[in-house]
Design a protein around this motif. Structure first.
Motif, PDB file in Angstrom:
ATOM      1  N   ALA A 227       0.813  -1.222   0.090  1.00 23.57           N
ATOM      2  CA  ALA A 227       0.072  -0.010   0.064  1.00 23.57           C
ATOM      3  C   ALA A 227       0.878   1.404  -0.041  1.00 23.57           C
ATOM      4  CB  ALA A 227      -0.956   0.003   1.167  1.00 23.57           C
ATOM      5  N   SER A 228       0.432   2.243  -0.834  1.00 23.07           N
ATOM      6  CA  SER A 228       1.165   3.505  -0.841  1.00 23.07           C
ATOM      7  C   SER A 228       0.395   4.652   0.193  1.00 23.07           C
ATOM      8  CB  SER A 228       1.052   4.090  -2.030  1.00 23.07           C
ATOM      9  OG  SER A 228      -0.372   4.567  -2.415  1.00 23.07           O
ATOM     10  N   HIS A 229       0.730   5.447   0.429  1.00 26.16           N
ATOM     11  CA  HIS A 229      -0.192   6.549   1.201  1.00 26.16           C
ATOM     12  C   HIS A 229      -1.690   6.718   0.821  1.00 26.16           C
ATOM     13  CE1 HIS A 229      -0.924  10.132   3.583  1.00 26.16           C
ATOM     14  NE2 HIS A 229      -1.308  10.667   2.644  1.00 26.16           N
ATOM     15  N   TRP A 230      -1.978   6.100  -0.512  1.00 25.52           N
ATOM     16  CA  TRP A 230      -3.377   6.377  -0.933  1.00 25.52           C
ATOM     17  C   TRP A 230      -4.114   4.862  -0.877  1.00 25.52           C
ATOM     18  CZ3 TRP A 230      -5.433  10.829  -1.770  1.00 25.52           C
ATOM     19  CH2 TRP A 230      -4.410  12.146  -2.072  1.00 25.52           C
ATOM     20  N   MET A 231      -4.129   4.361   0.493  1.00 23.03           N
ATOM     21  CA  MET A 231      -4.639   3.139   0.637  1.00 23.03           C
ATOM     22  C   MET A 231      -6.212   2.958   0.396  1.00 23.03           C
ATOM     23  SD  MET A 231      -3.689   2.060   4.436  1.00 23.03           S
ATOM     24  CE  MET A 231      -2.017   2.699   4.352  1.00 23.03           C
ATOM     25  N   GLN A 232      -6.568   3.975   0.279  1.00 19.81           N
ATOM     26  CA  GLN A 232      -8.346   3.970   0.428  1.00 19.81           C
ATOM     27  C   GLN A 232      -8.725   3.662  -1.061  1.00 19.81           C
ATOM     28  OE1 GLN A 232      -6.459   6.651   0.884  1.00 19.81           O
ATOM     29  NE2 GLN A 232      -7.525   8.553   0.306  1.00 19.81           N
ATOM     30  N   TYR A 233      -7.795   4.019  -1.994  1.00 16.65           N
ATOM     31  CA  TYR A 233      -7.908   3.522  -3.466  1.00 16.65           C
ATOM     32  C   TYR A 233      -7.524   2.114  -3.534  1.00 16.65           C
ATOM     33  CZ  TYR A 233      -8.465   8.648  -4.655  1.00 16.65           C
ATOM     34  OH  TYR A 233      -8.975   9.919  -4.723  1.00 16.65           O
ATOM     35  N   GLU A 234      -6.391   1.898  -3.220  1.00 13.40           N
ATOM     36  CA  GLU A 234      -5.698   0.570  -3.286  1.00 13.40           C
ATOM     37  C   GLU A 234      -6.276  -0.718  -2.621  1.00 13.40           C
ATOM     38  OE1 GLU A 234      -1.494   2.722  -4.027  1.00 13.40           O
ATOM     39  OE2 GLU A 234      -2.084   2.028  -2.109  1.00 13.40           O
ATOM     40  N   PHE A 235      -6.513  -0.558  -1.201  1.00 13.83           N
ATOM     41  CA  PHE A 235      -7.019  -1.475  -0.498  1.00 13.83           C
ATOM     42  C   PHE A 235      -8.237  -1.108   0.559  1.00 13.83           C
ATOM     43  CE2 PHE A 235      -2.500  -2.546  -1.396  1.00 13.83           C
ATOM     44  CZ  PHE A 235      -2.602  -3.668  -1.823  1.00 13.83           C
ATOM     45  N   PRO A 236      -9.250  -0.402   0.022  1.00 11.39           N
ATOM     46  CA  PRO A 236     -10.217  -0.021   0.742  1.00 11.39           C
ATOM     47  C   PRO A 236     -10.903  -1.121   1.621  1.00 11.39           C
ATOM     48  CG  PRO A 236     -11.074  -0.679  -1.596  1.00 11.39           C
ATOM     49  CD  PRO A 236      -9.680  -0.269  -1.565  1.00 11.39           C
ATOM     50  N   GLU A 237     -10.877  -2.435   1.291  1.00 14.57           N
ATOM     51  CA  GLU A 237     -11.393  -3.776   1.922  1.00 14.57           C
ATOM     52  C   GLU A 237     -10.601  -3.688   3.261  1.00 14.57           C
ATOM     53  OE1 GLU A 237      -7.874  -5.289  -0.445  1.00 14.57           O
ATOM     54  OE2 GLU A 237      -9.496  -3.842  -0.901  1.00 14.57           O
ATOM     55  N   VAL A 238      -9.412  -3.416   3.252  1.00 13.17           N
ATOM     56  CA  VAL A 238      -8.623  -3.642   4.496  1.00 13.17           C
ATOM     57  C   VAL A 238      -9.156  -2.550   5.482  1.00 13.17           C
ATOM     58  CG1 VAL A 238      -6.230  -3.177   5.505  1.00 13.17           C
ATOM     59  CG2 VAL A 238      -6.459  -4.495   3.395  1.00 13.17           C
ATOM     60  N   ILE A 239      -9.207  -1.304   5.095  1.00 17.52           N
ATOM     61  CA  ILE A 239      -9.952  -0.203   5.864  1.00 17.52           C
ATOM     62  C   ILE A 239     -11.076  -0.485   6.339  1.00 17.52           C
ATOM     63  CG2 ILE A 239     -10.531   2.212   5.881  1.00 17.52           C
ATOM     64  CD1 ILE A 239      -8.358   2.728   3.357  1.00 17.52           C
ATOM     65  N   VAL A 240     -11.911  -1.011   5.614  1.00 16.08           N
ATOM     66  CA  VAL A 240     -13.154  -1.396   6.057  1.00 16.08           C
ATOM     67  C   VAL A 240     -13.149  -2.567   6.967  1.00 16.08           C
ATOM     68  CG1 VAL A 240     -15.598  -2.549   5.409  1.00 16.08           C
ATOM     69  CG2 VAL A 240     -14.435  -0.943   3.973  1.00 16.08           C
ATOM     70  N   GLU A 241     -12.296  -3.427   6.864  1.00 12.40           N
ATOM     71  CA  GLU A 241     -12.295  -4.810   7.833  1.00 12.40           C
ATOM     72  C   GLU A 241     -11.446  -4.408   9.195  1.00 12.40           C
ATOM     73  OE1 GLU A 241      -9.191  -8.720   8.359  1.00 12.40           O
ATOM     74  OE2 GLU A 241      -9.590  -7.644   6.208  1.00 12.40           O
ATOM     75  N   GLU A 242     -10.574  -3.185   9.104  1.00 10.94           N
ATOM     76  CA  GLU A 242     -10.183  -2.772  10.458  1.00 10.94           C
ATOM     77  C   GLU A 242     -11.124  -2.059  11.097  1.00 10.94           C
ATOM     78  OE1 GLU A 242      -7.151  -3.826  11.929  1.00 10.94           O
ATOM     79  OE2 GLU A 242      -6.636  -4.851  10.085  1.00 10.94           O
ATOM     80  N   ALA A 243     -11.695  -1.303  10.402  1.00 11.77           N
ATOM     81  CA  ALA A 243     -12.888  -0.415  10.968  1.00 11.77           C
ATOM     82  C   ALA A 243     -13.903  -1.221  11.786  1.00 11.77           C
ATOM     83  CB  ALA A 243     -13.454   0.556  10.173  1.00 11.77           C
ATOM     84  N   LEU A 244     -14.442  -2.330  11.016  1.00  4.21           N
ATOM     85  CA  LEU A 244     -15.340  -3.219  11.720  1.00  4.21           C
ATOM     86  C   LEU A 244     -14.930  -3.962  12.777  1.00  4.21           C
ATOM     87  CD1 LEU A 244     -17.215  -4.310   8.286  1.00  4.21           C
ATOM     88  CD2 LEU A 244     -18.030  -2.615  10.052  1.00  4.21           C
ATOM     89  N   ARG A 245     -13.665  -4.506  12.555  1.00  8.63           N
ATOM     90  CA  ARG A 245     -13.079  -5.256  13.701  1.00  8.63           C
ATOM     91  C   ARG A 245     -13.039  -4.494  15.051  1.00  8.63           C
ATOM     92  NH1 ARG A 245      -8.247  -8.612  13.725  1.00  8.63           N
ATOM     93  NH2 ARG A 245      -7.577  -7.753  11.567  1.00  8.63           N
ATOM     94  N   ASN A 246     -12.860  -3.306  15.161  1.00  7.65           N
ATOM     95  CA  ASN A 246     -12.851  -2.661  16.534  1.00  7.65           C
ATOM     96  C   ASN A 246     -14.189  -2.696  17.099  1.00  7.65           C
ATOM     97  OD1 ASN A 246     -10.159  -1.913  16.220  1.00  7.65           O
ATOM     98  ND2 ASN A 246     -10.490   0.152  15.212  1.00  7.65           N
ATOM     99  N   ILE A 247     -15.451  -2.831  16.310  1.00 11.21           N
ATOM    100  CA  ILE A 247     -16.497  -2.931  17.114  1.00 11.21           C
ATOM    101  C   ILE A 247     -17.454  -4.221  16.801  1.00 11.21           C
ATOM    102  CG2 ILE A 247     -17.168  -0.121  17.032  1.00 11.21           C
ATOM    103  CD1 ILE A 247     -18.314  -0.800  14.250  1.00 11.21           C
ATOM    104  N   GLU A 248     -16.592  -5.160  16.139  1.00 12.68           N
ATOM    105  CA  GLU A 248     -17.456  -6.522  16.248  1.00 12.68           C
ATOM    106  C   GLU A 248     -16.769  -7.370  16.761  1.00 12.68           C
ATOM    107  OE1 GLU A 248     -18.174  -7.097  11.779  1.00 12.68           O
ATOM    108  OE2 GLU A 248     -19.811  -5.584  11.817  1.00 12.68           O
ATOM    109  N   GLU A 249     -15.489  -7.374  17.467  1.00 12.90           N
ATOM    110  CA  GLU A 249     -14.714  -8.358  18.028  1.00 12.90           C
ATOM    111  C   GLU A 249     -15.630  -8.734  19.447  1.00 12.90           C
ATOM    112  OE1 GLU A 249     -10.855  -7.319  18.310  1.00 12.90           O
ATOM    113  OE2 GLU A 249     -10.190  -8.228  16.665  1.00 12.90           O
TER     114      GLU A 249
END
Length: 249
Positions: A227-249
Motif C-alpha cells: 500500500a502507498s499513502h493512498w490505500m483508500q484507493y488500493e486496499f479499501p477492503e482493509v480499511i473497512v475490515e479494520e474499522a469493523l474489527r474494532n466494534i465487532e470483536e
C-alpha cells in the motif's frame, strides 16, 4: 438551527449505524468513494464532509488543524458515529476531534497513514513533493500509470481534488501548523474508543511512521503490504475490515 459543511453521503438515512470519513490535503470527500460504498453495503449511513479550503469551500480564518476540526463539530453534535476514519491530514483532524467523541459509547477510529510528526528538515522535502505535484498538474492517465492499483475513477477524483482546491493549500496548511506535531493528541482518545493506525508499506515511508506509532500506548498499528499513502484507493477492503474489527470483536 445548526448548519453543517458540505458533504457527500452514502447509504440509507434510516440506517442504524453511522460512519464519519474525513479526507486529506488537496482532496475531497469523494476520495472515500470505495470505502464509503462498502460500508453503505454493510448497513451504514456514511457521511464524508469537505474540509475548509477544499472542494470549493473557502478557508477559515486560519489553517490550523484544530480549526478544520472545529468546523466539523456540528456533525458530532447532531449524531453519534460508530466509525470515524481519517486519511492523512484528515487523520490529524480526527485526532483533534477525539476529545469530542462519546466517553462511553464504543467508537471505532481508523487513521490512514498519518504523518503525526515531521521535523523541520523533513518538512522541506515534504513541501517540495507537494508543490511539485501541483505544478506538474498530473492527469488521470498519469496517476493510473504511476499507481496500477487505482481505477480510473480513483484517478479522476484525485485530479479533481487537486484542481478544485486552492493552489496555495499545501503551503498554507504546512505554515499554519508549525511545528508539525500531533502525537500528543492520542492522549485524548476516550477509553471506549478503539484506535487503529494503518501504515503504508515499509518500502515507502512506512518504517518511519511505524517507529512513531509503536511508541503510542493502547493503539493498534497495522502495516498494509504493497500500500502507498493512498490505500483508500488500493486496499479499501482493509480499511473497512479494520474499522469493523474494532466494534465487532
Amino acid at each position: 438551527m445548526t448548519t453543517v459543511p458540505s458533504a457527500s453521503q452514502w447509504g440509507s438515512p434510516t440506517a442504524s449505524r453511522r460512519a464519519f470519513l474525513i479526507h486529506g490535503l488537496n482532496s475531497s470527500s469523494h476520495t472515500f468513494h470505495r470505502v464509503a460504498s462498502a460500508l453503505a453495503a454493510k448497513g451504514y449511513l456514511v457521511v464524508a464532509p469537505n474540509l475548509l479550503g477544499h472542494a470549493l469551500r473557502k478557508p477559515g480564518v486560519d489553517f490550523q488543524v484544530q480549526t478544520l476540526a472545529d468546523d466539523l463539530l456540528p456533525y458530532l453534535q447532531a449524531a453519534e458515529y460508530d466509525i470515524v476514519i481519517g486519511h492523512s491530514l484528515g487523520a490529524h483532524v480526527v485526532l483533534s476531534l477525539l476529545k469530542y467523541l462519546p466517553k462511553t459509547k464504543p467508537t471505532s477510529v481508523v487513521l490512514i497513514d498519518p504523518s503525526v510528526e515531521i521535523t523541520a528538515e523533513q518538512m522541506v522535502d515534504f513541501r517540495a513533493k507537494l508543490s511539485n505535484n501541483i505544478r506538474s498538474n498530473p492527469t488521470a492517465e498519469d496517476y493510473m500509470a504511476l499507481n496500477p492499483l487505482w481505477t480510473r475513477e480513483d484517478a479522476i477524483w484525485r485530479v479533481l481534488g487537486t484542481q478544485i482546491g486552492r493552489p496555495t493549500n499545501s503551503d498554507d496548511h504546512i505554515d499554519g501548523n508549525v511545528p508539525w506535531s500531533f502525537s500528543h493528541l492520542f492522549a485524548d482518545k476516550p477509553a471506549a474508543a478503539a484506535l487503529t493506525v494503518l501504515i503504508e508499506d515499509l518500502r515507502f515511508n512506512g518504517a518511519l511512521k511505524l517507529e512513531i506509532a509503536s511508541k503510542l500506548k493502547d493503539i493498534r498499528a497495522v502495516i498494509v503490504p504493497n500500500a502507498s499513502h493512498w490505500m483508500q484507493y488500493e486496499f479499501p477492503e482493509v480499511i473497512v475490515e479494520e474499522a469493523l474489527r474494532n466494534i465487532e470483536e
